[in-house]
Design a protein around this motif. Structure first.
Motif, PDB file in Angstrom:
ATOM      1  N   ILE A 114       0.853  -1.181   0.000  1.00 35.39           N
ATOM      2  CA  ILE A 114       0.000   0.000   0.000  1.00 35.39           C
ATOM      3  C   ILE A 114       0.891   1.234   0.000  1.00 35.39           C
ATOM      4  O   ILE A 114       2.037   1.187   0.454  1.00 35.39           O
ATOM      5  CB  ILE A 114      -0.969   0.012   1.197  1.00 35.39           C
ATOM      6  CG1 ILE A 114      -0.213  -0.105   2.515  1.00 35.39           C
ATOM      7  CG2 ILE A 114      -1.968  -1.121   1.082  1.00 35.39           C
ATOM      8  CD1 ILE A 114      -1.117  -0.154   3.720  1.00 35.39           C
ATOM      9  N   ARG A 115       0.366   2.335  -0.531  1.00 30.62           N
ATOM     10  CA  ARG A 115       1.210   3.515  -0.739  1.00 30.62           C
ATOM     11  C   ARG A 115       0.642   4.735  -0.017  1.00 30.62           C
ATOM     12  O   ARG A 115      -0.567   4.937   0.047  1.00 30.62           O
ATOM     13  CB  ARG A 115       1.335   3.826  -2.232  1.00 30.62           C
ATOM     14  CG  ARG A 115       1.869   2.665  -3.066  1.00 30.62           C
ATOM     15  CD  ARG A 115       2.200   3.099  -4.482  1.00 30.62           C
ATOM     16  NE  ARG A 115       1.083   3.793  -5.120  1.00 30.62           N
ATOM     17  CZ  ARG A 115       1.183   4.470  -6.265  1.00 30.62           C
ATOM     18  NH1 ARG A 115       2.346   4.543  -6.889  1.00 30.62           N
ATOM     19  NH2 ARG A 115       0.121   5.062  -6.791  1.00 30.62           N
ATOM     20  N   VAL A 129       6.363   4.624   1.074  1.00 30.14           N
ATOM     21  CA  VAL A 129       6.191   6.014   1.492  1.00 30.14           C
ATOM     22  C   VAL A 129       6.869   6.909   0.459  1.00 30.14           C
ATOM     23  O   VAL A 129       8.092   6.894   0.315  1.00 30.14           O
ATOM     24  CB  VAL A 129       6.785   6.261   2.890  1.00 30.14           C
ATOM     25  CG1 VAL A 129       6.573   7.715   3.304  1.00 30.14           C
ATOM     26  CG2 VAL A 129       6.155   5.313   3.907  1.00 30.14           C
ATOM     27  N   ILE A 130       6.068   7.669  -0.277  1.00 32.75           N
ATOM     28  CA  ILE A 130       6.584   8.524  -1.341  1.00 32.75           C
ATOM     29  C   ILE A 130       6.784   9.930  -0.780  1.00 32.75           C
ATOM     30  O   ILE A 130       5.847  10.510  -0.222  1.00 32.75           O
ATOM     31  CB  ILE A 130       5.614   8.554  -2.536  1.00 32.75           C
ATOM     32  CG1 ILE A 130       5.273   7.126  -2.980  1.00 32.75           C
ATOM     33  CG2 ILE A 130       6.222   9.335  -3.697  1.00 32.75           C
ATOM     34  CD1 ILE A 130       4.214   7.056  -4.067  1.00 32.75           C
ATOM     35  N   TYR A 185       4.600  -2.446 -15.961  1.00 35.67           N
ATOM     36  CA  TYR A 185       5.328  -1.465 -15.166  1.00 35.67           C
ATOM     37  C   TYR A 185       5.500  -0.175 -15.970  1.00 35.67           C
ATOM     38  O   TYR A 185       5.361  -0.162 -17.198  1.00 35.67           O
ATOM     39  CB  TYR A 185       6.695  -2.016 -14.759  1.00 35.67           C
ATOM     40  CG  TYR A 185       6.617  -3.237 -13.883  1.00 35.67           C
ATOM     41  CD1 TYR A 185       6.055  -3.163 -12.610  1.00 35.67           C
ATOM     42  CD2 TYR A 185       7.095  -4.474 -14.323  1.00 35.67           C
ATOM     43  CE1 TYR A 185       5.970  -4.289 -11.802  1.00 35.67           C
ATOM     44  CE2 TYR A 185       7.015  -5.602 -13.522  1.00 35.67           C
ATOM     45  CZ  TYR A 185       6.446  -5.506 -12.265  1.00 35.67           C
ATOM     46  OH  TYR A 185       6.355  -6.615 -11.466  1.00 35.67           O
ATOM     47  N   ILE A 186       5.809   0.892 -15.261  1.00 32.73           N
ATOM     48  CA  ILE A 186       6.112   2.169 -15.911  1.00 32.73           C
ATOM     49  C   ILE A 186       7.607   2.402 -15.749  1.00 32.73           C
ATOM     50  O   ILE A 186       8.093   2.650 -14.645  1.00 32.73           O
ATOM     51  CB  ILE A 186       5.306   3.321 -15.282  1.00 32.73           C
ATOM     52  CG1 ILE A 186       3.804   3.030 -15.380  1.00 32.73           C
ATOM     53  CG2 ILE A 186       5.635   4.635 -15.974  1.00 32.73           C
ATOM     54  CD1 ILE A 186       2.928   4.077 -14.714  1.00 32.73           C
ATOM     55  N   ASN A 231       9.029  -1.732 -10.781  1.00 32.73           N
ATOM     56  CA  ASN A 231       9.407  -3.017 -10.186  1.00 32.73           C
ATOM     57  C   ASN A 231       8.294  -3.547  -9.292  1.00 32.73           C
ATOM     58  O   ASN A 231       7.429  -2.798  -8.821  1.00 32.73           O
ATOM     59  CB  ASN A 231      10.698  -2.867  -9.383  1.00 32.73           C
ATOM     60  CG  ASN A 231      10.520  -1.969  -8.174  1.00 32.73           C
ATOM     61  OD1 ASN A 231      10.170  -2.437  -7.090  1.00 32.73           O
ATOM     62  ND2 ASN A 231      10.749  -0.661  -8.344  1.00 32.73           N
ATOM     63  N   ALA A 232       8.348  -4.857  -9.046  1.00 33.18           N
ATOM     64  CA  ALA A 232       7.289  -5.530  -8.295  1.00 33.18           C
ATOM     65  C   ALA A 232       7.313  -5.206  -6.810  1.00 33.18           C
ATOM     66  O   ALA A 232       6.287  -5.312  -6.132  1.00 33.18           O
ATOM     67  CB  ALA A 232       7.415  -7.043  -8.489  1.00 33.18           C
ATOM     68  N   ALA A 233       8.465  -4.810  -6.289  1.00 35.19           N
ATOM     69  CA  ALA A 233       8.557  -4.559  -4.852  1.00 35.19           C
ATOM     70  C   ALA A 233       7.740  -3.346  -4.431  1.00 35.19           C
ATOM     71  O   ALA A 233       7.096  -3.355  -3.374  1.00 35.19           O
ATOM     72  CB  ALA A 233      10.020  -4.380  -4.447  1.00 35.19           C
ATOM     73  N   THR A 234       7.756  -2.293  -5.243  1.00 33.66           N
ATOM     74  CA  THR A 234       7.063  -1.058  -4.868  1.00 33.66           C
ATOM     75  C   THR A 234       5.861  -0.744  -5.757  1.00 33.66           C
ATOM     76  O   THR A 234       5.084   0.156  -5.440  1.00 33.66           O
ATOM     77  CB  THR A 234       8.039   0.135  -4.905  1.00 33.66           C
ATOM     78  OG1 THR A 234       8.721   0.149  -6.170  1.00 33.66           O
ATOM     79  CG2 THR A 234       9.066   0.017  -3.787  1.00 33.66           C
TER      80      THR A 234
END
Length: 542
Positions: free
Chosen positions: A176-177, A219-220, A350-351, A365-368
């Motif tokens: 979640i972001r 966390v962006i 992905y972007i 990437n898949a992690a984030t």
């Protein structure tokens, strides 16, 4: 006896004035007249004009993405928000201190008597309040009840998300972001407490031990110039110019149009030497909203008529329409990044490079930026939701608030109390169906199990998109271009075939004109003209 008679006279005087102007006293109605600082309430499912709101037979929601706004907060340090409120509070405090002990200076009377000993109890920190945390907790519970139960085929009486499958295998953590801002992180925490349920487990856990194990946070950073789709103004530099305050400027030109009578009414109860102006009266409405969202009560709330509260709502509607929607040249640009991420998730790609507010080091990437999760949860701000709808060209909301009409049109489509109240959520549902054109169902039906109405995952090869804003089903057939139908053809239940929905957004980036909108050297001669820029800046327009 004399003091009692005076008190009765004051009360009768206040009642007389109240009767003449019909002051609104229903706090439930009042608190839904505060624009983006309104108390959350679900919209009726057909609120946005979609009459068929049930899920068709043979269909089921297979994934859901929520763009979740923070809930109740303290005021912020903008002039039309916390700054104006604080200025009124300081003006009042300075007057009452100077008048203290001076018998020649009168007192506030009638419904304003409380101002004689009033103390402003807030700061313009923008922090999430305790009531805001409750709103987000409830939102997390609601998301589990509506989506989690069927997405994860919940067992009998299952209360919340379970991080293990029936055979004991651990599920991979859900990503979640959130942005790094305090109120957004606390929103994510409170929502997660509701969805993942550590405080109401079968076996109580007083320490909430390992309660974050089922999910991982991305966390962006927010507050600098970095790319962040959940706070896209950071990297859209023109939003920090005069362009970013077009709607704010509109507010102060509208105040005299609706607060004249209220300001005169307040003056009747003011002592000699204290003069109310429009900004003061506006601050009293704002303080009502913020105190209620902080402590659940305020003596400022019952001083205005229904029309005056409608005027207050209209000031906030015009602020956001002309700051973040079609009325601002950066409106589309500020929403295009999240829209690109939404499409990427739907297409399972992905972007790897960015031409907008997307942070491609996170989205590559898949992690984030995992693909294929049953649900996604992104925690953000109200203006991002508005700009995403604008970037999508959902023209149902291309309905500018009047800068002069009072009372405002009660049937206008752009009404923030219904679009982005505290705790707002824009949810995108991916729906699988067994037939290409399932018959629409008019009424909502509770989905007690995933297969209750004939859904079979193996046969649900036809995919659709449906979107909800605060529970109301959005009219995707109002997306410009007709890819999801029109008012006269296409589906009547808000569903749009997946590939058609993706195709409907094919020109969204081009329409945003991102680079010029955010970084171009252009000015607008009249910032309060009410001109509609279709949410974009074009070189030919300046």
């Amino acid at each position: 006896m004399l003091s009692s008679s005076i008190g009765i006279a004051l009360l009768l005087s206040a009642i007389s004035v109240s009767a003449q102007v019909n002051l609104l006293t229903d706090i439930n109605q009042i608190s839904r007249s505060w624009g983006q600082v309104s108390v959350y309430a679900d919209n009726e499912e057909d609120y946005f004009g979609v009459e068929y709101v049930g899920l068709p037979d043979g269909c089921q929601i297979e994934s859901a993405s929520t763009l979740q706004r923070h809930a109740q907060r303290f005021p912020t340090s903008y002039i039309d928000d916390g700054v104006n409120d604080q200025q009124f509070a300081d003006k009042l405090s300075n007057f009452t201190k100077a008048a203290s002990g001076n018998s020649s200076v009168g007192l506030f009377t009638g419904p304003l008597s409380f101002l004689n000993g009033y103390q402003y109890i807030m700061q313009d920190t923008g922090l999430l309040t305790g009531i805001g945390a409750i709103t987000e907790f409830q939102s997390g519970v609601s998301f589990w009840n509506r989506y989690g139960r069927t997405l994860f085929n919940a067992s009998l009486a299952q209360l919340a998300y379970n991080s293990t499958i029936d055979n004991g295998t651990a599920r991979p953590p859900v990503v979640i972001r959130t942005t790094s801002q305090s109120r957004i992180q606390n929103t994510q925490i409170s929502w997660s407490l509701g969805f993942f349920g550590p405080s109401f487990r079968t076996i109580a856990s007083p320490t909430l031990a390992n309660w974050t194990a089922p999910f991982e946070r991305v966390v962006i950073p927010e507050g600098g110039t970095e790319n962040n789709t959940l706070a896209s103004y950071d990297s859209c530099f023109n939003d920090y110019s005069a362009l970013g305050y077009m709607g704010d400027d509109d507010i102060f030109t509208y105040l005299p149009k609706y607060l004249g009578a209220a300001t005169k009414r307040m003056q009747k109860y003011a002592p000699s030497g204290f003069s109310f102006n429009y900004n003061d009266t506006y601050a009293m409405q704002s303080i009502c909203a913020y105190e209620y969202n902080y402590i659940g009560m305020s003596d400022f709330c019952f001083l205005f008529t229904a029309d005056e509260w409608a005027g207050f709502e209209n000031t906030l509607d015009m602020e956001y329409y002309y700051d973040y929607s079609y009325g601002n040249p950066t409106g589309r640009a500020q929403g295009i990044g999240y829209l690109q991420e939404l499409i990427a998730r739907l297409e399972h790609v992905y972007i790897t490079s960015s031409n907008s507010s997307v942070n491609s080091t996170i989205d590559n990437n898949a992690a984030t930026f995992p693909l294929g999760q049953p649900f996604y949860a992104d925690f953000s701000h109200d203006d991002i939701i508005i700009s995403v709808l604008t970037a999508m060209s959902m023209d149902y909301f291309k309905d500018p608030p009047s800068l002069s009409q009072y009372p405002p049109n009660p049937n206008r489509h752009f009404n923030l109390a219904n679009l982005t109240p505290f705790g707002a959520r824009l949810i995108t549902e991916t729906i699988g169906c067994s037939v290409p054109d399932p018959a629409p169902v008019k009424d909502f039906r509770t989905q007690y199990t995933p297969t209750q109405y004939g859904y079979d995952a193996d046969n649900a090869t036809y995919k659709f998109i449906r979107m909800r804003l605060n529970n109301g089903v959005l009219p995707l057939n109002t997306i410009r271009g007709g890819g999801c139908g029109t008012a006269n053809d296409g589906r009547v239940d808000g569903m749009c075939e997946l590939s058609a929905f993706i195709a409907s957004q094919a020109t969204a980036y081009e329409l945003s004109n991102y680079d010029f909108a955010c970084f171009g050297n252009y000015t607008i001669a009249n910032l309060t003209s009410g001109q509609d820029y279709d949410g974009a800046a074009t070189m030919a327009s300046y």
